[in-house]
Design a protein around this motif. Structure first.
Motif, PDB file in Angstrom:
ATOM      1  N   ALA A   1       0.837  -1.195   0.000  1.00  0.00           N
ATOM      2  CA  ALA A   1       0.000   0.000   0.000  1.00  0.00           C
ATOM      3  C   ALA A   1       0.871   1.244   0.000  1.00  0.00           C
ATOM      4  O   ALA A   1       1.723   1.419   0.856  1.00  0.00           O
ATOM      5  N   PHE A   2       0.669   2.112  -0.984  1.00  0.00           N
ATOM      6  CA  PHE A   2       1.406   3.359  -1.077  1.00  0.00           C
ATOM      7  C   PHE A   2       0.444   4.524  -0.876  1.00  0.00           C
ATOM      8  O   PHE A   2      -0.658   4.525  -1.408  1.00  0.00           O
ATOM      9  N   THR A   3       0.867   5.507  -0.124  1.00  0.00           N
ATOM     10  CA  THR A   3       0.068   6.710   0.015  1.00  0.00           C
ATOM     11  C   THR A   3       0.462   7.736  -1.036  1.00  0.00           C
ATOM     12  O   THR A   3      -0.253   8.690  -1.272  1.00  0.00           O
ATOM     13  N   SER A   4       1.629   7.541  -1.651  1.00  0.00           N
ATOM     14  CA  SER A   4       2.076   8.407  -2.734  1.00  0.00           C
ATOM     15  C   SER A   4       1.716   7.757  -4.063  1.00  0.00           C
ATOM     16  O   SER A   4       1.567   6.545  -4.166  1.00  0.00           O
ATOM     17  N   ASP A   5       1.583   8.590  -5.092  1.00  0.00           N
ATOM     18  CA  ASP A   5       1.283   8.053  -6.417  1.00  0.00           C
ATOM     19  C   ASP A   5       2.507   7.423  -7.066  1.00  0.00           C
ATOM     20  O   ASP A   5       2.379   6.651  -8.013  1.00  0.00           O
ATOM     21  N   TYR A   6       3.701   7.762  -6.561  1.00  0.00           N
ATOM     22  CA  TYR A   6       4.934   7.304  -7.194  1.00  0.00           C
ATOM     23  C   TYR A   6       5.804   6.578  -6.170  1.00  0.00           C
ATOM     24  O   TYR A   6       5.938   7.019  -5.025  1.00  0.00           O
ATOM     25  N   ALA A   7       6.400   5.467  -6.595  1.00  0.00           N
ATOM     26  CA  ALA A   7       7.187   4.670  -5.660  1.00  0.00           C
ATOM     27  C   ALA A   7       8.142   3.760  -6.420  1.00  0.00           C
ATOM     28  O   ALA A   7       8.000   3.532  -7.626  1.00  0.00           O
ATOM     29  N   VAL A   8       9.124   3.232  -5.675  1.00  0.00           N
ATOM     30  CA  VAL A   8      10.063   2.262  -6.228  1.00  0.00           C
ATOM     31  C   VAL A   8      10.214   1.128  -5.227  1.00  0.00           C
ATOM     32  O   VAL A   8      10.178   1.345  -4.014  1.00  0.00           O
ATOM     33  N   ARG A   9      10.355  -0.079  -5.745  1.00  0.00           N
ATOM     34  CA  ARG A   9      10.445  -1.270  -4.905  1.00  0.00           C
ATOM     35  C   ARG A   9      11.639  -2.099  -5.349  1.00  0.00           C
ATOM     36  O   ARG A   9      11.966  -2.159  -6.532  1.00  0.00           O
ATOM     37  N   CYS A  10      12.288  -2.756  -4.377  1.00  0.00           N
ATOM     38  CA  CYS A  10      13.467  -3.541  -4.715  1.00  0.00           C
ATOM     39  C   CYS A  10      13.727  -4.567  -3.619  1.00  0.00           C
ATOM     40  O   CYS A  10      13.279  -4.399  -2.479  1.00  0.00           O
ATOM     41  N   LYS A  11      14.429  -5.630  -3.974  1.00  0.00           N
ATOM     42  CA  LYS A  11      14.869  -6.632  -2.999  1.00  0.00           C
ATOM     43  C   LYS A  11      16.363  -6.831  -3.171  1.00  0.00           C
ATOM     44  O   LYS A  11      16.852  -6.980  -4.292  1.00  0.00           O
ATOM     45  N   ILE A  12      17.092  -6.834  -2.054  1.00  0.00           N
ATOM     46  CA  ILE A  12      18.542  -6.966  -2.082  1.00  0.00           C
ATOM     47  C   ILE A  12      18.935  -8.309  -1.473  1.00  0.00           C
ATOM     48  O   ILE A  12      18.533  -8.637  -0.356  1.00  0.00           O
ATOM     49  N   LEU A  13      19.717  -9.079  -2.223  1.00  0.00           N
ATOM     50  CA  LEU A  13      20.217 -10.363  -1.749  1.00  0.00           C
ATOM     51  C   LEU A  13      21.738 -10.364  -1.773  1.00  0.00           C
ATOM     52  O   LEU A  13      22.355  -9.639  -2.561  1.00  0.00           O
ATOM     53  N   ASP A  14      22.345 -11.190  -0.919  1.00  0.00           N
ATOM     54  CA  ASP A  14      23.787 -11.369  -1.009  1.00  0.00           C
ATOM     55  C   ASP A  14      24.088 -12.447  -2.046  1.00  0.00           C
ATOM     56  O   ASP A  14      23.174 -12.991  -2.677  1.00  0.00           O
ATOM     57  N   ILE A  15      25.355 -12.778  -2.234  1.00  0.00           N
ATOM     58  CA  ILE A  15      25.723 -13.709  -3.300  1.00  0.00           C
ATOM     59  C   ILE A  15      25.246 -15.130  -3.022  1.00  0.00           C
ATOM     60  O   ILE A  15      25.226 -15.968  -3.917  1.00  0.00           O
TER      61      ILE A  15
ATOM     62  N   PHE B   1      12.706  -3.087   0.250  1.00  0.00           N
ATOM     63  CA  PHE B   1      12.258  -1.744   0.603  1.00  0.00           C
ATOM     64  C   PHE B   1      11.216  -1.269  -0.400  1.00  0.00           C
ATOM     65  O   PHE B   1      11.237  -1.630  -1.571  1.00  0.00           O
ATOM     66  N   ASP B   2      10.272  -0.474   0.091  1.00  0.00           N
ATOM     67  CA  ASP B   2       9.274   0.217  -0.717  1.00  0.00           C
ATOM     68  C   ASP B   2       9.408   1.695  -0.394  1.00  0.00           C
ATOM     69  O   ASP B   2       9.114   2.105   0.729  1.00  0.00           O
ATOM     70  N   ALA B   3       9.861   2.479  -1.336  1.00  0.00           N
ATOM     71  CA  ALA B   3      10.113   3.896  -1.083  1.00  0.00           C
ATOM     72  C   ALA B   3       9.156   4.761  -1.894  1.00  0.00           C
ATOM     73  O   ALA B   3       9.020   4.584  -3.106  1.00  0.00           O
ATOM     74  N   GLN B   4       8.499   5.684  -1.220  1.00  0.00           N
ATOM     75  CA  GLN B   4       7.610   6.615  -1.901  1.00  0.00           C
ATOM     76  C   GLN B   4       8.415   7.774  -2.478  1.00  0.00           C
ATOM     77  O   GLN B   4       9.377   8.235  -1.868  1.00  0.00           O
ATOM     78  N   LEU B   5       8.006   8.238  -3.640  1.00  0.00           N
ATOM     79  CA  LEU B   5       8.717   9.295  -4.351  1.00  0.00           C
ATOM     80  C   LEU B   5       7.830  10.530  -4.478  1.00  0.00           C
ATOM     81  O   LEU B   5       6.610  10.405  -4.633  1.00  0.00           O
TER      82      LEU B   5
ATOM     83  N   ASN C   1       4.066   4.901 -15.755  1.00  0.00           N
ATOM     84  CA  ASN C   1       4.751   3.917 -14.907  1.00  0.00           C
ATOM     85  C   ASN C   1       5.029   4.549 -13.545  1.00  0.00           C
ATOM     86  O   ASN C   1       6.170   4.895 -13.226  1.00  0.00           O
ATOM     87  N   PRO C   2       3.991   4.701 -12.725  1.00  0.00           N
ATOM     88  CA  PRO C   2       4.158   5.415 -11.454  1.00  0.00           C
ATOM     89  C   PRO C   2       4.871   4.613 -10.375  1.00  0.00           C
ATOM     90  O   PRO C   2       5.447   5.190  -9.458  1.00  0.00           O
ATOM     91  N   ILE C   3       4.821   3.276 -10.458  1.00  0.00           N
ATOM     92  CA  ILE C   3       5.475   2.425  -9.462  1.00  0.00           C
ATOM     93  C   ILE C   3       6.461   1.512 -10.178  1.00  0.00           C
ATOM     94  O   ILE C   3       6.083   0.732 -11.052  1.00  0.00           O
ATOM     95  N   ILE C   4       7.722   1.627  -9.812  1.00  0.00           N
ATOM     96  CA  ILE C   4       8.782   0.870 -10.462  1.00  0.00           C
ATOM     97  C   ILE C   4       9.245  -0.259  -9.551  1.00  0.00           C
ATOM     98  O   ILE C   4       9.565  -0.033  -8.381  1.00  0.00           O
TER      99      ILE C   4
END
Length: 227
Positions: A33-47, A80-84, A112-115
């Motif tokens: 759930a985003f309260t902003s119209d624009y956001a970016v999402r990502c997952k970080i893994l180690d090797i 992380f889910d970051a609002q822009l 493309n409001p959410i990446i």
């Protein structure tokens, strides 16, 4: 100006299991759930395919890399889910202690409001160099055997926020809508200022910390193990 170091000491030991999600189990279509119209999402893994817990991310507008528009840390799942604040071209930096920093360019617009950047690894192979650039960034989170530290002064938002607002970013600390603080799921904790217990802070935490500018504090620590 001498800045304080605020430490939260757990009085009761509460175990929270860490959920480890492999790359194959990551679902890019998972909704947030985003309260902003624009956001970016990502997952970080180690090797080894394990989540990078509490990795620091910073996001800048490509036209101004001197001021962050968003700063925070990944969850225990490495996500992380970051609002822009607006459409435009952005640069994302992800840093983890002892690892190379990852940089990634992305853009958001009305179409493309959410990446979703999918999965990024914390170490870079030669095959990835055309997509990821290595730069030097200072992590917000430091981890030791008995504590987790949050570098308040490394967070751009510390210039305008209070400590209670910064606590919402600190791992293992939760602050609800009424500023009630829990540490590792418990309201039973002690607060230290510059290494000494402070009963005034502990007994009136939500009121006292809401009145302290974050610019006056150097670091917040959560003690996870009493020696």
């Amino acid at each position: 100006m001498i800045r304080k170091i605020i430490t939260f000491l757990l009085v009761t030991a509460i175990h929270i299991p860490v959920s480890l999600v492999s790359a194959q189990e990551y679902d890019a279509s998972a909704t947030t759930a985003f309260t902003s119209d624009y956001a970016v999402r990502c997952k970080i893994l180690d090797i080894e395919g394990e989540p990078e817990i509490y990795a620091t991310y910073r996001i800048y507008l490509a036209t101004d890399t001197t001021k962050t528009v968003c700063t925070g840390t990944t969850t225990i799942d490495g996500i992380f889910d970051a609002q822009l604040p607006q459409t435009g071209d952005y640069i994302l930096y992800i840093s983890t202690i002892g690892k190379n920093t990852i940089a990634r360019n992305f853009s958001v617009d009305s179409a493309n409001p959410i990446i979703d950047l999918g999965i990024l690894t914390s170490e870079i192979s030669n095959a990835q160099l055309d997509e990821v650039v290595v730069v030097a960034q200072k992590p917000l989170i430091s981890k030791e055997i008995d504590r987790i530290g949050y570098d308040v002064q490394a967070d751009e938002s510390s210039k305008t926020n209070t400590i209670i607002e910064m606590l919402r970013k600190v791992p293992m600390v939760a602050v609800d809508g009424e500023n009630k603080i829990t540490v590792n799921g418990s309201s039973n904790f002690k607060i230290f200022k510059n290494g000494r217990p402070n009963n005034s802070y502990t007994n009136n935490a939500k009121d006292v910390l809401a009145g302290i500018p974050a610019s006056m504090v150097k670091r917040i620590e959560v003690i996870t193990m009493i020696r």
